[in-house]
Design a protein around this motif. Structure first.
Motif, mmCIF file in Angstrom:
data_model
loop_
_atom_site.group_PDB
_atom_site.id
_atom_site.type_symbol
_atom_site.label_atom_id
_atom_site.label_comp_id
_atom_site.label_asym_id
_atom_site.label_seq_id
_atom_site.Cartn_x
_atom_site.Cartn_y
_atom_site.Cartn_z
ATOM 1 N N LYS A 146 0.782 -1.411 0.005
ATOM 2 C CA LYS A 146 -0.001 -0.164 0.101
ATOM 3 C C LYS A 146 0.845 1.308 -0.050
ATOM 4 O O LYS A 146 0.354 2.221 -0.261
ATOM 5 C CB LYS A 146 -1.103 -0.055 1.042
ATOM 6 C CG LYS A 146 -1.896 -0.852 1.110
ATOM 7 C CD LYS A 146 -2.839 -1.147 2.462
ATOM 8 C CE LYS A 146 -3.923 -2.289 2.339
ATOM 9 N NZ LYS A 146 -4.529 -2.338 3.816
ATOM 10 N N LEU A 147 2.152 1.165 0.166
ATOM 11 C CA LEU A 147 3.098 2.385 0.431
ATOM 12 C C LEU A 147 3.705 2.472 -1.061
ATOM 13 O O LEU A 147 4.502 3.434 -1.416
ATOM 14 C CB LEU A 147 4.117 2.309 1.175
ATOM 15 C CG LEU A 147 3.667 2.071 2.678
ATOM 16 C CD1 LEU A 147 4.656 2.137 3.851
ATOM 17 C CD2 LEU A 147 2.540 3.183 3.233
ATOM 18 N N ASP A 148 3.412 1.591 -1.946
ATOM 19 C CA ASP A 148 4.249 1.636 -3.239
ATOM 20 C C ASP A 148 3.935 2.803 -4.028
ATOM 21 O O ASP A 148 4.694 3.363 -4.860
ATOM 22 C CB ASP A 148 3.964 0.262 -4.054
ATOM 23 C CG ASP A 148 4.636 -1.021 -3.438
ATOM 24 O OD1 ASP A 148 5.276 -0.922 -2.547
ATOM 25 O OD2 ASP A 148 4.132 -1.888 -3.791
ATOM 26 N N LYS A 149 2.784 3.269 -3.959
ATOM 27 C CA LYS A 149 2.364 4.494 -4.737
ATOM 28 C C LYS A 149 2.184 6.016 -3.908
ATOM 29 O O LYS A 149 1.794 6.975 -4.244
ATOM 30 C CB LYS A 149 0.837 4.337 -5.640
ATOM 31 C CG LYS A 149 1.218 3.195 -6.556
ATOM 32 C CD LYS A 149 -0.266 2.885 -7.133
ATOM 33 C CE LYS A 149 -0.137 1.660 -8.171
ATOM 34 N NZ LYS A 149 -1.410 1.488 -8.853
ATOM 35 N N VAL A 150 2.763 5.834 -2.528
ATOM 36 C CA VAL A 150 2.574 7.006 -1.858
ATOM 37 C C VAL A 150 3.784 8.009 -2.004
ATOM 38 O O VAL A 150 4.860 7.572 -2.482
ATOM 39 C CB VAL A 150 2.549 6.499 -0.302
ATOM 40 C CG1 VAL A 150 2.711 7.682 0.526
ATOM 41 C CG2 VAL A 150 1.136 5.846 -0.066
ATOM 42 N N GLU A 162 3.815 10.366 3.010
ATOM 43 C CA GLU A 162 3.013 11.404 3.339
ATOM 44 C C GLU A 162 1.777 11.021 4.026
ATOM 45 O O GLU A 162 1.099 11.657 4.676
ATOM 46 C CB GLU A 162 2.573 12.175 2.066
ATOM 47 C CG GLU A 162 3.867 12.793 1.532
ATOM 48 C CD GLU A 162 3.471 13.913 0.462
ATOM 49 O OE1 GLU A 162 2.259 13.851 -0.193
ATOM 50 O OE2 GLU A 162 4.304 14.609 -0.141
ATOM 51 N N LYS A 163 1.307 9.457 3.595
ATOM 52 C CA LYS A 163 0.177 9.059 4.329
ATOM 53 C C LYS A 163 0.336 7.404 4.569
ATOM 54 O O LYS A 163 1.072 6.888 3.607
ATOM 55 C CB LYS A 163 -0.907 9.437 3.795
ATOM 56 C CG LYS A 163 -1.009 8.881 2.112
ATOM 57 C CD LYS A 163 -2.281 9.399 1.508
ATOM 58 C CE LYS A 163 -2.460 9.014 0.138
ATOM 59 N NZ LYS A 163 -3.631 9.225 -0.616
ATOM 60 N N VAL A 164 -0.196 6.837 5.444
ATOM 61 C CA VAL A 164 -0.319 5.367 5.577
ATOM 62 C C VAL A 164 -1.630 4.987 5.876
ATOM 63 O O VAL A 164 -2.333 5.822 6.957
ATOM 64 C CB VAL A 164 0.752 4.860 6.732
ATOM 65 C CG1 VAL A 164 0.584 3.553 7.068
ATOM 66 C CG2 VAL A 164 2.121 5.302 6.163
ATOM 67 N N PRO A 165 -2.425 4.302 5.200
ATOM 68 C CA PRO A 165 -3.828 4.033 5.637
ATOM 69 C C PRO A 165 -3.963 3.533 7.321
ATOM 70 O O PRO A 165 -3.157 2.797 7.696
ATOM 71 C CB PRO A 165 -4.031 2.694 4.984
ATOM 72 C CG PRO A 165 -3.195 2.900 3.818
ATOM 73 C CD PRO A 165 -1.973 3.448 4.387
ATOM 74 N N GLY A 166 -4.862 4.017 8.018
ATOM 75 C CA GLY A 166 -5.070 3.812 9.318
ATOM 76 C C GLY A 166 -4.253 4.493 10.473
ATOM 77 O O GLY A 166 -4.515 4.077 11.669
#
Length: 524
Positions: free
Chosen positions: A451-455, A469-473
């Motif tokens: 999920k961090l591959d496109k952050v 810049e963001k991480v889910p949850g």
């Protein structure tokens, strides 16, 4: 017996070869080595030594390995003459005594598997070997070839004056003979770590990177590695109900992928609870071995909160006691690598992505902070650096292992490496707070699930590592550690102090390439 005579062991009592677990437990009970707990585990006390004795470990200074070894405070030489002297004392000591022999393997991948023979005077130490190493089938046992031999005789005390050692305890490794002598200590962990040290030497000769890490794999075949020193959360984070545990401590990375060195786990049990670590809790049944856990003499219930014997209470059990484990002990090339640290300065980000060179830098640094203080309260962090996240077990120069890691990251550019801080945020220990385990799990899950591959990421101004810049949850505010401090200037001062410690520690790696040195923090 003929096989023992080949290494000079003669005139002994009964030799018990490869007893099954129930018989080893029966022998240990009959000999007064331990007691059964209410769950069926065998509980033993190891006496004076309740942990490893690093100052009593020696490597024999012999021609075949002399120029390879990184001689330092962890890899201390002993002469061949003193080794032979000790060996003769061991051979004399075992005469007339009953011995237990375990034959097994280390290395789950058959291509790199090594035969292990562990000879002990205590039944419980042979049980330990049976549960920690890979157990052969009946067919394999008939063809078993011994590569490494360990002789553990706790009842024999060395003599510092005549044997060239530091105390009555000795752990002596002869790399050319592939032979380990252990005396003066009942602590079974010395057996495990001696074999690990041998693997850390010999695996590099086969282009396998030996690693002190946990590993697990998901249903899609994606493998993850977890490096981290004690107290960083390696065991907790790698024990994931959504993923299968490959192993909790020692692995190799070959051209084919990851493989476990062992067949069991050796977990710390201090303050263990069914709620927080249900997998380990359920594994402590018949066949498991408890070391230095206080047991109620009437109820036989272990008290995992009681540290009167030691903080280093331990349990040994086979990997198959863990639900959903990967019994093959083999995984693919890692998709994700997590380097864990518990930063009590409160300045490292809770998660950061690393470049290849930064991964090598932080692998060489092996940083965490232990809490130091007095009875009146702990106020200052104690900085700890341990190269390769376990320097005491690695006989070769740390940069050799780091270069092997770098080569693999170059060969597998799809592998992502993250630095995860399970320590403090919002201030140092005593001011800030421990990063929430819930948030840490969310960040690790995001890294593992891609999920961090496109952050988007931004470099930290001091440590240069890349902040998401963001991480889910996870609240975005905590991702940049400076935002969690009330005083930004105080944060900068504390971060610069930790950066200075990193730079100072890294000076020991004079042979590290310039690109790796420059991947470290700024130190103005």
């Amino acid at each position: 017996m003929e096989q023992l005579e080949q290494i000079g062991i003669t005139n002994v009592g009964r030799v018990y070869h490869n007893l099954p677990v129930p018989e080893l437990v029966e022998h240990a009970l009959a000999r007064g080595e331990g007691i059964l707990t209410d769950s069926g585990a065998l509980a033993v006390e190891t006496g004076k030594y309740t942990g490893r004795s690093p100052k009593d470990k020696f490597l024999v200074d012999e021609p075949s390995s002399r120029d390879d070894i990184d001689w330092n405070k962890d890899n201390v030489p002993i002469s061949e003459q003193k080794f032979e002297q000790l060996y003769q004392r061991v051979l004399s000591y075992v005469q007339g005594r009953d011995l237990y022999v375990f034959d097994g393997y280390v290395g789950a991948d058959p291509k790199y598997r090594c035969g292990v023979r562990v000879i002990t005077e205590l039944a419980f130490q042979n049980l330990f070997a049976h549960q920690l190493f890979l157990r052969p089938t009946t067919a394999e046992l008939s063809e078993h070839k011994v590569d490494f031999t360990v002789i553990a005789v706790p009842g024999l005390h060395g003599d510092p004056k005549t044997n060239g050692i530091n105390s009555e305890t000795f752990i002596v490794l002869h790399l050319a003979k592939k032979l380990v002598l252990i005396g003066g200590t009942r602590y079974a962990g010395e057996i495990k770590k001696s074999i690990f040290t041998l693997m850390n030497y010999f695996m590099t000769k086969q282009n396998v990177l030996p690693m002190h890490c946990a590993a697990n794999i998901d249903k899609h075949g994606h493998t993850a590695l977890f490096f981290g020193l004690s107290g960083t959360g390696k065991t907790t984070l790698s024990a994931d109900p959504e993923r299968s545990l490959i192993g909790d401590d020692e692995h190799g990375w070959s051209d084919e992928g990851i493989f476990n060195f062992e067949g069991g786990c050796y977990a710390k049990t201090i303050r263990l609870s069914a709620e927080n670590e249900p997998q380990i809790w359920s594994a402590l049944r018949f066949g498991a071995l408890l070391e230095n856990v206080v047991v109620d003499p009437e109820t036989r219930m272990p008290n995992y909160d009681d540290d009167r014997l030691t903080e280093n209470t331990r349990a040994a059990y086979p990997l198959r006691y863990i639900p959903n484990c990967a019994l093959s002990g083999i995984g693919t090339h890692p998709k994700t690598i997590i380097l864990l640290t518990a930063d009590a300065f409160g300045v490292l980000p809770p998660i950061a992505k690393l470049t290849r060179e930064q991964a090598m830098y932080h692998f060489l640094s092996g940083y965490t902070s232990k809490l130091a203080g007095t009875e009146r309260g702990i106020t200052a962090p104690q900085v700890t650096f341990s190269a390769c996240f376990g320097q005491v077990f690695f006989p070769l120069p740390p940069t050799l292992y780091a270069e092997m890691l770098g080569e693999r990251l170059q060969q597998h550019p799809e592998t992502s490496v993250y630095l995860v801080n399970t320590g403090w945020s919002g201030g140092p220990y005593g001011v800030g707070h421990r990063i929430s385990l819930k948030h840490t799990r969310a960040m690790v899950s995001a890294a593992l699930d891609g999920k961090l591959d496109k952050v988007n990421f931004k470099p930290h101004p001091i440590f240069k590592v890349l902040l998401p810049e963001k991480v889910p949850g996870v609240p975005s505010k905590i991702l940049d550690p400076q935002n969690t401090w009330d005083d930004p200037e105080a944060y900068t001062q504390q971060a610069e102090e930790l950066a200075r410690r990193f730079v100072e520690n890294f000076k020991q790696f004079a042979d590290a390439r310039k690109e790796i040195v420059e991947a470290g923090p700024n130190n103005s």
